[in-house]
Motif scaffolding. Structure first.
Motif, short mmCIF file in Angstrom:
data_model
loop_
_atom_site.label_atom_id
_atom_site.label_comp_id
_atom_site.label_asym_id
_atom_site.label_seq_id
_atom_site.Cartn_x
_atom_site.Cartn_y
_atom_site.Cartn_z
N LEU A 169 -7.79 -9.22 8.04
CA LEU A 169 -6.86 -8.22 8.57
C LEU A 169 -6.16 -7.45 7.46
CD1 LEU A 169 -5.28 -10.36 11.45
CD2 LEU A 169 -7.21 -8.76 11.55
N GLU A 170 -6.40 -7.84 6.23
CA GLU A 170 -5.88 -7.13 5.06
C GLU A 170 -6.86 -7.36 3.93
OE1 GLU A 170 -2.04 -8.81 4.52
OE2 GLU A 170 -2.79 -10.80 4.01
N PRO A 171 -6.78 -6.60 2.83
CA PRO A 171 -7.76 -6.76 1.75
C PRO A 171 -7.84 -8.20 1.24
CG PRO A 171 -6.50 -4.75 1.43
CD PRO A 171 -5.87 -5.46 2.59
N ALA A 172 -9.04 -8.61 0.89
CA ALA A 172 -9.26 -9.98 0.40
C ALA A 172 -8.36 -10.28 -0.78
CB ALA A 172 -10.73 -10.14 -0.01
N GLY A 173 -7.76 -11.47 -0.77
CA GLY A 173 -6.92 -11.90 -1.88
C GLY A 173 -5.59 -11.21 -1.97
N SER A 174 -5.08 -10.67 -0.86
CA SER A 174 -3.79 -9.97 -0.89
C SER A 174 -2.62 -10.90 -1.13
CB SER A 174 -3.58 -9.23 0.44
OG SER A 174 -4.55 -8.23 0.62
N THR A 230 -17.55 -3.93 4.09
CA THR A 230 -16.61 -2.81 4.00
C THR A 230 -15.34 -3.07 4.80
OG1 THR A 230 -17.83 -1.75 5.81
CG2 THR A 230 -18.40 -1.10 3.57
N ASP A 231 -15.25 -4.20 5.48
CA ASP A 231 -14.09 -4.51 6.33
C ASP A 231 -13.09 -5.39 5.58
OD1 ASP A 231 -15.16 -3.11 8.49
OD2 ASP A 231 -16.23 -4.85 9.25
N ASN A 232 -12.37 -4.80 4.64
CA ASN A 232 -11.30 -5.49 3.90
C ASN A 232 -11.81 -6.62 3.01
OD1 ASN A 232 -8.95 -4.08 4.52
ND2 ASN A 232 -8.64 -5.19 6.43
N ARG A 233 -13.10 -6.70 2.76
CA ARG A 233 -13.61 -7.85 2.02
C ARG A 233 -13.64 -7.63 0.50
NH1 ARG A 233 -15.30 -11.11 6.22
NH2 ARG A 233 -15.71 -12.85 4.81
N ASN A 234 -13.35 -6.42 0.06
CA ASN A 234 -13.37 -6.12 -1.37
C ASN A 234 -12.04 -6.54 -2.00
OD1 ASN A 234 -13.83 -5.19 -3.92
ND2 ASN A 234 -14.37 -3.10 -3.32
N GLY A 235 -12.09 -7.56 -2.85
CA GLY A 235 -10.86 -8.03 -3.49
C GLY A 235 -11.08 -9.37 -4.16
N LEU A 236 -9.98 -10.06 -4.42
CA LEU A 236 -10.06 -11.39 -5.03
C LEU A 236 -10.65 -12.39 -4.04
CD1 LEU A 236 -6.63 -11.60 -6.89
CD2 LEU A 236 -8.88 -11.10 -7.87
N GLN A 237 -11.50 -13.27 -4.55
CA GLN A 237 -12.14 -14.26 -3.70
C GLN A 237 -11.31 -15.55 -3.69
OE1 GLN A 237 -15.62 -12.89 -2.39
NE2 GLN A 237 -13.89 -11.56 -2.81
N ARG A 238 -11.60 -16.40 -2.71
CA ARG A 238 -10.78 -17.59 -2.52
C ARG A 238 -10.85 -18.56 -3.70
NH1 ARG A 238 -8.54 -19.13 3.17
NH2 ARG A 238 -7.97 -17.00 3.73
#
Length: 463
Positions: free
Chosen positions: A379-384, A319-327
């Motif tokens: 420190l910001e959503p994943a994949g920003s 839940t710590d900014n990890r929801n998003g595009l993956q590397r």
């Protein structure tokens, strides 16, 4: 030191009954895997400075006896490929697996260890159905529609037997004052006395594929297909209080997910006799998206597949900014392969590729209670953010030397013709320590680049 022993037996029978042709297959398998790990270097890794407490912290591995994790499994499958007339084929099958994991714990004699079973997944928990359908709408055209579904249990990676073992090689966190004087040494909570929750379900991947392919004049063909994958029942080790304190336990990570979806258009041409000087073409474009909150492409620490620092404490929870595009996400990828034979013994070819830059995000150090000393807090959503896109061109020229008994080819390859060097890895550390004022002056700058232009000369002998 990895070892794997495997035994397989399969049976196949071609039958005709019920107005259809059947390709029946049955098989059984047994495998035994082991992983023996010995750490001979203490590591230390990243040393961090806390300006508030004016203390240094670092983790190291003390000298310890080797650890062996072990796993074994057996399974059976049954499959039937049914051909109904000349236009419809259905493939249906079922695979069932059983997996056992063995860890280590201290023996009765001081300094000794013994292996014991720590986790099992039964046949009924690992039923993996497979279903595929191929239909030819127009026999004279030779086109086809197809679709398939399959479930795959991700249990072949037996490193969980070491990662979830109650007794394993552990790390120690050391704290020093500003002068370098040792203050404390505390074994990391996530590397000792680990337990496993009851009632775990095995992790799986569901895959759906559907597409259409059609040939047309001049040896050309086109194909359009889509793919969707979903990882479920994700397993991770988590801290008891969610703050990074022990004891840690292996649990089903509720709310964790990882998904991949893609669509691909592909154009092919096969050479026909002498026309077009034996031109061969393969071109494709793929749009895809890899997203979720269970990111196993993060780099930094080298994790076990189901025992990373994710969910170890504040700053590294799903839940710590990890929801998003993956590397691993590359939204657009276009490729073109082409070869031509201008003469009897001459060949020329090219390879063109365009791909989107990798997704990334600003990072910092996790909470002090988290055992990892790498920059794994998002420190910001994943994949920003995105790295630059990359366009690459390679060229090939080859000549077949006429020899009586052996084949000899002389090749010249010019790689990265335009010498485009773009970063494929960047310094993602926004803060160098846990202070908001510790801005990294190299943040966002490239640390690894695409290879420069190169000329490769080769002689290939076939006999």
């Amino acid at each position: 030191d990895y070892k794997r022993d495997e035994v397989r037996a399969t049976f196949r029978s071609l039958q005709g009954w019920g107005g259809a042709d059947h390709d029946l297959r049955f098989g059984v398998t047994y495998d035994r895997d082991s992983e023996r790990l010995e750490r001979l270097a203490n590591g230390w890794g990243v040393v961090t400075w806390n300006p508030t407490t004016r203390q240094f912290t670092a983790s190291y591995v003390s000298r310890q006896p080797p650890h062996t994790g072990r796993g074994q499994g057996y399974g059976a499958f049954l499959q039937d490929q049914v051909t109904l007339g000349e236009r419809l084929t259905v493939t249906a099958g079922l695979l069932a697996d059983h997996d056992d994991y063995y860890g280590e714990k201290l023996g009765a004699t001081p300094g000794t260890k013994r292996q014991f079973k720590i986790l099992s997944f039964d046949l009924g928990q690992e039923l993996q159905p497979r279903l595929g359908v191929v239909w030819v709408p127009r026999k004279e055209q030779g086109d086809k529609l197809y679709a398939s579904y399959g479930r795959y249990y991700n249990t072949a990676n037996k490193s969980l037997g070491r990662a979830a073992s109650p007794t394993r090689i552990f790390t120690t966190r050391a704290t020093f004052d500003a002068t370098g004087r040792l203050l404390t040494e505390i074994p990391a909570a996530n590397t000792q006395s680990k337990t496993i929750d009851r009632g775990l379900n095995p992790q799986y991947t569901d895959e759906f594929v559907a597409g259409y392919a059609v040939p047309f004049a001049g040896g050309w063909s086109a194909e359009l297909w889509g793919m969707y994958r979903n990882v479920g029942n994700i397993i991770e080790d988590v801290s008891a209080d969610g703050l990074g304190n022990g004891p840690f336990h292996v649990a089903q990570l509720r709310g964790a997910f990882r998904r991949y979806e893609a669509a691909t258009l592909e154009i092919n041409r096969l050479p026909l006799s002498d026309r077009w000087m034996h031109l061969t073409v393969n071109g494709s474009y793929t749009w895809s998206r890899l997203y979720g909150n269970w990111d196993i492409d993060f780099g930094g620490d080298s994790p076990f597949y189901n025992s990373s620092f994710i969910q170890d404490g504040p700053g590294v929870k799903i839940t710590d900014n990890r929801n998003g595009l993956q590397r691993g996400d590359r939204t657009h990828v276009a490729k073109l392969f082409a070869t031509i034979q201008p003469g009897r013994r001459w060949w020329a070819g090219t390879y063109l590729r365009f791909q989107s830059g990798g997704a990334w995000e600003a990072r910092g150090l996790p909470d002090a209670n988290v055992s990892s000393s790498s920059y794994v807090r998002y420190l910001e959503p994943a994949g920003s953010r995105r790295m630059p896109s990359w366009f690459n061109v390679d060229l090939l020229a080859a000549y077949e030397v006429p020899l009586a008994r052996v084949g000899l080819s002389l090749e010249a390859r010019l790689l990265n013709v335009f010498n485009t060097q773009v970063p494929i890895q960047v310094d993602d550390r926004l803060l160098l320590n846990r202070s908001a004022s510790s801005i990294n002056p190299n943040f966002g700058k490239g640390t690894l680049f695409t290879p420069p232009r190169a000329l490769v000369l080769a002689a290939i002998v076939r006999y």
